[in-house]
Design a protein around this motif. Structure first.
Motif, mmCIF file in Angstrom:
data_model
loop_
_atom_site.group_PDB
_atom_site.id
_atom_site.type_symbol
_atom_site.label_atom_id
_atom_site.label_comp_id
_atom_site.label_asym_id
_atom_site.label_seq_id
_atom_site.Cartn_x
_atom_site.Cartn_y
_atom_site.Cartn_z
ATOM 1 N N HIS A 49 -9.706 5.692 -3.156
ATOM 2 C CA HIS A 49 -10.703 4.616 -3.236
ATOM 3 C C HIS A 49 -10.032 3.246 -3.275
ATOM 4 O O HIS A 49 -10.573 2.269 -2.745
ATOM 5 C CB HIS A 49 -11.605 4.826 -4.458
ATOM 6 N N TRP A 50 -8.859 3.158 -3.881
ATOM 7 C CA TRP A 50 -8.141 1.873 -3.888
ATOM 8 C C TRP A 50 -7.779 1.471 -2.471
ATOM 9 O O TRP A 50 -7.918 0.296 -2.090
ATOM 10 C CB TRP A 50 -6.884 1.988 -4.751
ATOM 11 N N LEU A 51 -7.336 2.436 -1.669
ATOM 12 C CA LEU A 51 -7.012 2.128 -0.275
ATOM 13 C C LEU A 51 -8.252 1.716 0.507
ATOM 14 O O LEU A 51 -8.198 0.814 1.355
ATOM 15 C CB LEU A 51 -6.354 3.347 0.385
ATOM 16 N N GLU B 49 0.835 -1.202 0.000
ATOM 17 C CA GLU B 49 0.000 0.000 0.000
ATOM 18 C C GLU B 49 0.871 1.254 0.000
ATOM 19 O O GLU B 49 0.593 2.213 -0.730
ATOM 20 C CB GLU B 49 -0.931 -0.030 1.212
ATOM 21 N N ASP C 113 -10.647 0.074 -0.629
ATOM 22 C CA ASP C 113 -10.959 -1.295 -1.065
ATOM 23 C C ASP C 113 -9.959 -2.328 -0.559
ATOM 24 O O ASP C 113 -10.285 -3.515 -0.480
ATOM 25 C CB ASP C 113 -10.997 -1.365 -2.600
ATOM 26 N N HIS C 114 -8.738 -1.886 -0.202
ATOM 27 C CA HIS C 114 -7.684 -2.873 0.084
ATOM 28 C C HIS C 114 -7.042 -2.763 1.471
ATOM 29 O O HIS C 114 -6.356 -3.709 1.878
ATOM 30 C CB HIS C 114 -6.565 -2.749 -0.969
ATOM 31 N N SER C 115 -7.225 -1.654 2.166
ATOM 32 C CA SER C 115 -6.489 -1.446 3.414
ATOM 33 C C SER C 115 -7.425 -1.355 4.617
ATOM 34 O O SER C 115 -8.206 -0.398 4.729
ATOM 35 C CB SER C 115 -5.635 -0.170 3.323
ATOM 36 N N ASP D 36 -8.566 8.404 -6.990
ATOM 37 C CA ASP D 36 -8.626 6.992 -7.367
ATOM 38 C C ASP D 36 -7.796 6.139 -6.409
ATOM 39 O O ASP D 36 -8.194 5.018 -6.074
ATOM 40 C CB ASP D 36 -8.141 6.802 -8.809
ATOM 41 N N MET D 37 -6.651 6.650 -5.959
ATOM 42 C CA MET D 37 -5.849 5.921 -4.987
ATOM 43 C C MET D 37 -6.533 5.905 -3.626
ATOM 44 O O MET D 37 -6.441 4.921 -2.885
ATOM 45 C CB MET D 37 -4.448 6.534 -4.880
ATOM 46 N N ASN E 195 2.367 1.806 -3.487
ATOM 47 C CA ASN E 195 1.398 2.367 -4.441
ATOM 48 C C ASN E 195 1.116 3.842 -4.154
ATOM 49 O O ASN E 195 1.027 4.659 -5.072
ATOM 50 C CB ASN E 195 0.089 1.572 -4.390
ATOM 51 N N VAL E 196 0.991 4.173 -2.883
ATOM 52 C CA VAL E 196 0.724 5.557 -2.508
ATOM 53 C C VAL E 196 1.897 6.451 -2.868
ATOM 54 O O VAL E 196 1.721 7.559 -3.405
ATOM 55 C CB VAL E 196 0.409 5.648 -0.996
ATOM 56 N N ASN F 142 -9.058 2.138 6.260
ATOM 57 C CA ASN F 142 -10.496 2.231 6.506
ATOM 58 C C ASN F 142 -10.790 2.686 7.925
ATOM 59 O O ASN F 142 -11.665 3.522 8.158
ATOM 60 C CB ASN F 142 -11.162 0.878 6.247
#
Length: 243
Positions: free
Chosen positions: A124-126, A32, A128-130, A121-122, A35-36, A134
């Motif tokens: 929202h990706w976080l 994560e 969905d995945h972190s 967009d990143m 990607n960030v 959240n």
């Protein structure tokens, strides 16, 4: 750096020290973070620069790396209401980012500031995945609700001393603004801009709060001595004279 350049044009990659100061950075897993780090940017804001403007669609989730911002709304009659001061460590606009709806408020730099931007967009990706991310965002949303309720109460206050005290208490929220600690770097004029009072009246209120040992005025800032008294306005109760 030319002041004619927009804040977006002044964006750059964050320094290592700036990255480490982001409060949600430690909760991310290695992938994560990787990607960030590819997409996270910071911008060097000049006083008066707008970070967000009413009616514009969000492209980033923003945070204050250093400096001071103001979040406010403007009514149809032109009257302005300050929703929040945004000191270091404060990330904001998560509700707008989640819904991808236009901003309903303005955010403006009060002094030279460094503003972090995570592409939406990143963001929202976080989500969905972190799990850690959240939890951070859920805590933000919960605290922000209380902050906005407090802002409406403060806006209706007729007692300037209590108005200054409650406004300061919000800025010392350790969950929303972990970068502040016990000392807030702010000038009396900057505080006046946030509270909506004259600099002279803010100075008088700070003198009252210091006399009541609720805060301590230091060079370039304020130290909180009794956060609960700031929140509850206990200093405003008349005290019996000592015989």
């Amino acid at each position: 750096m030319s002041q004619e350049m927009s804040l977006h044009q002044r964006r750059r990659k964050p320094l290592s020290s700036e990255l480490e100061g982001i409060p949600w950075w430690p909760v991310l897993q290695p992938l994560e973070r990787e990607n960030v780090q590819r997409v996270l940017v910071v911008g060097d804001a000049e006083p008066g620069d707008y970070v967000c403007r009413t009616g514009r669609a969000p492209t980033y989730w923003f945070g204050v790396v250093d400096g001071l911002l103001k979040m406010n709304t403007e009514g149809a009659d032109g009257a302005s209401m300050t929703l929040a001061g945004l000191p270091p460590g404060g990330w904001f606009g998560e509700g707008t980012a989640i819904k991808r709806e236009p901003y309903r408020y303005n955010v403006q730099a009060i002094r030279k500031s460094v503003v972090g931007g995570l592409p939406i967009d990143m963001f929202h990706w976080l989500l969905d995945h972190s799990i850690g991310f959240n939890r951070f965002v859920m805590n933000q949303l919960n605290e922000r609700l209380g902050q906005f309720i407090a802002a409406r109460e403060i806006d209706r206050m007729n007692n300037p001393d209590q108005r200054v005290a409650r406004s300061l208490a919000v800025l010392f929220n350790p969950l929303l603004y972990p970068g502040v600690g016990s000392v807030l770097r702010i000038t009396q004029q900057e505080l006046a801009n946030l509270v909506g009072l004259s600099r002279q009246r803010v100075n008088e209120a700070l003198a009252v709060l210091q006399r009541e040992q609720v805060i301590q005025v230091e060079y370039g800032g304020l130290r909180v001595l009794d956060l609960e008294a700031l929140r509850n306005g206990e200093f405003s109760q008349p005290r019996k004279a000592v015989a």
